[in-house]
Write an enzyme that holds these catalytic residues in place. Structure first.
Site, PDB file in Angstrom:
ATOM      1  N   GLY A  45       0.833  -1.198   0.000  1.00  0.00           N
ATOM      2  CA  GLY A  45       0.000   0.000   0.000  1.00  0.00           C
ATOM      3  C   GLY A  45       0.863   1.241   0.000  1.00  0.00           C
ATOM      4  O   GLY A  45       1.985   1.219   0.516  1.00  0.00           O
ATOM      5  N   GLN A  50       2.620   9.991   1.454  1.00  0.00           N
ATOM      6  CA  GLN A  50       3.927   9.371   1.748  1.00  0.00           C
ATOM      7  C   GLN A  50       5.013   9.767   0.750  1.00  0.00           C
ATOM      8  O   GLN A  50       6.192   9.518   0.982  1.00  0.00           O
ATOM      9  CB  GLN A  50       3.815   7.835   1.753  1.00  0.00           C
ATOM     10  CG  GLN A  50       3.130   7.286   2.985  1.00  0.00           C
ATOM     11  CD  GLN A  50       3.059   5.771   2.914  1.00  0.00           C
ATOM     12  OE1 GLN A  50       2.179   5.220   2.285  1.00  0.00           O
ATOM     13  NE2 GLN A  50       3.994   5.104   3.575  1.00  0.00           N
ATOM     14  N   CYS A  92       5.082  -0.423   7.305  1.00  0.00           N
ATOM     15  CA  CYS A  92       4.778   0.813   6.587  1.00  0.00           C
ATOM     16  C   CYS A  92       6.042   1.238   5.852  1.00  0.00           C
ATOM     17  O   CYS A  92       7.127   1.195   6.432  1.00  0.00           O
ATOM     18  CB  CYS A  92       4.348   1.893   7.577  1.00  0.00           C
ATOM     19  SG  CYS A  92       4.012   3.492   6.807  1.00  0.00           S
ATOM     20  N   LEU A  93       5.903   1.629   4.600  1.00  0.00           N
ATOM     21  CA  LEU A  93       7.079   2.039   3.829  1.00  0.00           C
ATOM     22  C   LEU A  93       7.736   3.291   4.410  1.00  0.00           C
ATOM     23  O   LEU A  93       8.890   3.565   4.116  1.00  0.00           O
ATOM     24  CB  LEU A  93       6.693   2.267   2.360  1.00  0.00           C
ATOM     25  CG  LEU A  93       6.248   1.002   1.608  1.00  0.00           C
ATOM     26  CD1 LEU A  93       5.776   1.358   0.200  1.00  0.00           C
ATOM     27  CD2 LEU A  93       7.373  -0.027   1.556  1.00  0.00           C
ATOM     28  N   HIS A 134      -5.055   1.492   7.360  1.00  0.00           N
ATOM     29  CA  HIS A 134      -3.693   2.017   7.474  1.00  0.00           C
ATOM     30  C   HIS A 134      -3.466   3.158   6.477  1.00  0.00           C
ATOM     31  O   HIS A 134      -2.995   4.239   6.852  1.00  0.00           O
ATOM     32  CB  HIS A 134      -2.693   0.872   7.232  1.00  0.00           C
ATOM     33  CG  HIS A 134      -1.262   1.296   7.284  1.00  0.00           C
ATOM     34  ND1 HIS A 134      -0.390   0.882   8.269  1.00  0.00           N
ATOM     35  CD2 HIS A 134      -0.534   2.115   6.481  1.00  0.00           C
ATOM     36  CE1 HIS A 134       0.796   1.429   8.063  1.00  0.00           C
ATOM     37  NE2 HIS A 134       0.736   2.175   6.972  1.00  0.00           N
ATOM     38  N   GLU A 135      -3.820   2.920   5.210  1.00  0.00           N
ATOM     39  CA  GLU A 135      -3.585   3.941   4.179  1.00  0.00           C
ATOM     40  C   GLU A 135      -4.492   5.148   4.382  1.00  0.00           C
ATOM     41  O   GLU A 135      -4.083   6.284   4.163  1.00  0.00           O
ATOM     42  CB  GLU A 135      -3.785   3.354   2.780  1.00  0.00           C
ATOM     43  CG  GLU A 135      -2.855   2.204   2.419  1.00  0.00           C
ATOM     44  CD  GLU A 135      -1.390   2.486   2.676  1.00  0.00           C
ATOM     45  OE1 GLU A 135      -0.960   3.656   2.547  1.00  0.00           O
ATOM     46  OE2 GLU A 135      -0.654   1.552   3.022  1.00  0.00           O
ATOM     47  N   HIS A 138      -3.066   7.594   6.695  1.00  0.00           N
ATOM     48  CA  HIS A 138      -2.028   8.453   6.100  1.00  0.00           C
ATOM     49  C   HIS A 138      -2.636   9.751   5.552  1.00  0.00           C
ATOM     50  O   HIS A 138      -2.013  10.814   5.626  1.00  0.00           O
ATOM     51  CB  HIS A 138      -1.320   7.726   4.953  1.00  0.00           C
ATOM     52  CG  HIS A 138      -0.180   6.850   5.387  1.00  0.00           C
ATOM     53  ND1 HIS A 138       0.936   7.339   6.041  1.00  0.00           N
ATOM     54  CD2 HIS A 138       0.035   5.525   5.240  1.00  0.00           C
ATOM     55  CE1 HIS A 138       1.773   6.334   6.284  1.00  0.00           C
ATOM     56  NE2 HIS A 138       1.250   5.228   5.813  1.00  0.00           N
TER      57      HIS A 138
HETATM   58 NI    NI Z   1       2.076   3.318   5.852  1.00  0.00          NI
END
Ligand code: NI
Length: 172
Positions: A45, A50, A92-93, A134-135, A138
């Site tokens: 994701g 991000q 998470c990236l 989660h996304e 963000h």
């Molecule tokens: Ni994330």
């Protein structure tokens, strides 16, 4: 084009995404860049915020490695129903190397616009429900670390500080 993914504690990760009025060629290019960036990472994701783009937009592909890819584009997503509870490991990236248990709703309904501008609705549980929550966080400037207890938060903060300090030279 692969874009740079911002790492915690970059303050831009706290900026909220703004609603998208309509799908434009620029937005489609951004979606393509995000897909390329997400698959290259690799990740399941990626939210626009991000990579420093203040839009309410994220992508998810939770297909297993041996399955065909299944990219879902969420523009202006809205989680309309949340039910139950689940707790499982998340990454998470923007937090490379971090995996921690996070509490989420077990089942959700999400409504969004796809890359053609058409509205769709998905009912999800399991991994997809986790990924959407989660996304979607963000887009509100909320990060997984905000969903952890005090002790875990401290451990993750320290881990990220250490990582950022040691990667200052090679991570530009
Ligand atoms: Ni994330």
């Amino acid at each position: 084009m692969i874009r740079t993914i911002l790492h915690y504690p970059d303050p831009r990760l706290r900026q909220k995404g703004l609603p998208i009025a309509r799908v434009t060629p620029e937005l489609e290019r951004l979606i393509d860049d995000m897909a390329e960036t997400m698959y290259a990472a690799p990740g399941v994701g990626l939210a626009a915020t991000q990579i420093g783009e203040q839009h309410r937009l994220f992508l998810i592909d939770i297909a297993a490695e041996d399955e065909p890819s299944n990219l879902i584009v969420f523009i202006n997503p809205e989680i309309t129903v949340k039910e139950g509870e689940q707790c499982g490991p998340e990454g998470c990236l923007s937090f490379p190397g971090v995996t921690e248990d996070v509490k989420r709703a077990a089942k959700i309904t999400v409504r969004a616009m796809d890359r053609k501008g058409a509205t769709f609705e998905i009912e999800a549980d399991g991994l997809l429900a986790v990924a959407v929550q989660h996304e979607n966080d963000h887009l509100d400037g909320v990060l997984m670390i905000d969903r952890m207890g005090v002790l875990k938060k401290r451990i993750v903060t320290r881990k990220m500080q250490k990582r950022n300090a040691s990667s200052n030279n090679d991570d530009a």
